[in-house]
Design an enzyme around this catalytic site. Sequence first.
Site, mmCIF file in Angstrom:
data_model
loop_
_atom_site.group_PDB
_atom_site.id
_atom_site.type_symbol
_atom_site.label_atom_id
_atom_site.label_comp_id
_atom_site.label_asym_id
_atom_site.label_seq_id
_atom_site.Cartn_x
_atom_site.Cartn_y
_atom_site.Cartn_z
ATOM 1 N N GLU A 105 0.824 -1.176 -0.018
ATOM 2 C CA GLU A 105 -0.035 0.026 -0.159
ATOM 3 C C GLU A 105 0.913 1.274 0.124
ATOM 4 O O GLU A 105 1.208 1.779 0.994
ATOM 5 C CB GLU A 105 -0.854 0.017 1.126
ATOM 6 C CG GLU A 105 -2.177 -1.054 1.059
ATOM 7 C CD GLU A 105 -1.967 -2.254 1.612
ATOM 8 O OE1 GLU A 105 -2.568 -3.449 1.125
ATOM 9 O OE2 GLU A 105 -0.762 -2.648 2.242
ATOM 10 N N SER A 106 1.371 1.745 -1.022
ATOM 11 C CA SER A 106 1.980 3.060 -1.449
ATOM 12 C C SER A 106 3.731 2.771 -1.228
ATOM 13 O O SER A 106 4.160 1.688 -1.991
ATOM 14 C CB SER A 106 1.447 4.177 -0.525
ATOM 15 O OG SER A 106 0.030 4.294 -1.019
ATOM 16 N N CYS A 115 -1.958 3.888 1.816
ATOM 17 C CA CYS A 115 -3.442 4.405 1.604
ATOM 18 C C CYS A 115 -4.035 2.867 2.122
ATOM 19 O O CYS A 115 -3.827 2.118 2.976
ATOM 20 C CB CYS A 115 -3.500 4.147 0.018
ATOM 21 S SG CYS A 115 -2.898 2.489 -0.909
ATOM 22 N N SER A 149 1.731 1.074 -8.634
ATOM 23 C CA SER A 149 2.660 1.813 -7.805
ATOM 24 C C SER A 149 3.994 2.054 -8.394
ATOM 25 O O SER A 149 4.507 1.155 -9.182
ATOM 26 C CB SER A 149 2.827 1.378 -6.500
ATOM 27 O OG SER A 149 1.748 1.419 -5.512
ATOM 28 N N HIS A 207 0.587 6.487 -7.584
ATOM 29 C CA HIS A 207 -0.102 5.446 -7.217
ATOM 30 C C HIS A 207 -1.379 5.398 -7.872
ATOM 31 O O HIS A 207 -2.302 6.775 -7.904
ATOM 32 C CB HIS A 207 -0.182 5.281 -5.707
ATOM 33 C CG HIS A 207 0.859 5.367 -4.920
ATOM 34 N ND1 HIS A 207 1.697 3.988 -5.060
ATOM 35 C CD2 HIS A 207 1.818 6.168 -4.278
ATOM 36 C CE1 HIS A 207 2.728 4.463 -4.432
ATOM 37 N NE2 HIS A 207 2.711 5.759 -3.873
#
Length: 426
Positions: free
Chosen positions: A109-110, A124, A296, A309
């Site tokens: 996530e990111s 995120c 990403s 992203h």
Amino acid sequence: MPSADIPQTAAQSTVQATPTPSPPSPPLTVDPNRTDTTPPPAPPTPANAFEGPEKTLEVCFRASTGGTPPTPGLRSLPRRSLDELCSLASCTIISSASNAYLDAYVLSESSLFVYPYMLILKTCGTTTLLRVLKRLIEMVGPKGDGSGEKPLNLVLDWVGYSRKNLNWPERQHFPHQSWETEISYISQHSEFTSRLNGSAYTLGPITGDHWFVWVADRTIRSDIVGTDRVMNIMMFDIDPAVAEKFYTSRYRVGGDEEEDEDMREVGRRMTEEAGIRKLVPGAIVDQMAFEPCGYSMNAILYNSYSTMHVTPETSFSYASFETNQKLSSYHALISNVVRTFNPGRFVLTMMADEAGLDEIKDNPLTDRPAKDIIVPLGPLGTGRKTYSRKSLASIQVEDDCCCLMGNFVRGEERGDGEIRRAATYT
């Protein structure tokens, strides 16, 4: 923001070896004949809804004897320590790239960026970013990370936490269900260190897209004037034709490749087909695709990073682009990023030292009256797309940290003969 000026010399770089979304909340309908005080029911949440706009934590340190920590500083933290921090934030490291100045990690996530003196973590979805803060400070302090290695013995210098308003706050995990809960959680850390006594701010319309910022500044000023800045473009309702480029089924290579290598190759092809590579010329690029969709990317060039992203789902499509490059003008970069995704609207934010802000010319977040951002269309730029600034907010926090935020909405497309000859960014 503390100064982070580093000489820009060429350096060898190596690459070893998520998704992100949110339209504005729909308007509430109110029955004028209602006499009770019960609020109307919230609109249903999509079953696959994903909170795209990232939470961002930036933490800067200095040597206990004063001054910027010597190399490698934070970069000497072992991988197991970074994995521990990411686990606290509910994410994992899946790829990395390095050069002489920093290490960049693509996360589930990111992204994570580690300098000798600074760590930047962006996450995120329903990640728990703030849970990292206390453990990070412990790791780099006089007691070390518990591994038996010589402690870094660094002192907290500056902390910034920021995020856009959430679309589905009820889906978040503690302490991220609300801004008030987050600030209360951070304030509890003041018992752990008084250097986390900071202040919280809200920029932008509460009834629309707005930006939350919290800053604690304990930087020791010197004769060196800081000129740092970070620009972030959060784009919503991206063009469906562009969104299609971020579905993995479009690129599957098959064969006997390992899944991670497969997703890395798919990510590379997304980078090229979407035109993202042109946004970061000369940079080392590390990219990853996600199943069944999403993307990403981290790019590093000397001591600067750029990160992007994308979550392409139709009902909550979102793409973000952030960079700490020190440019004298960002209008060409903004125009190119926006042209790449053709969003229905975007939120532009900037956090900068006061001297750094003064270095920027043609700033769409400071010009008054507001100028439209004009995005050229077509191979020869024979058409234009206009984005109008609908709201603007700015504030100077702590000593010299300036925070600016603007909302921009797409207008009509115009052919060459229809372009207004007004004050514009091109």
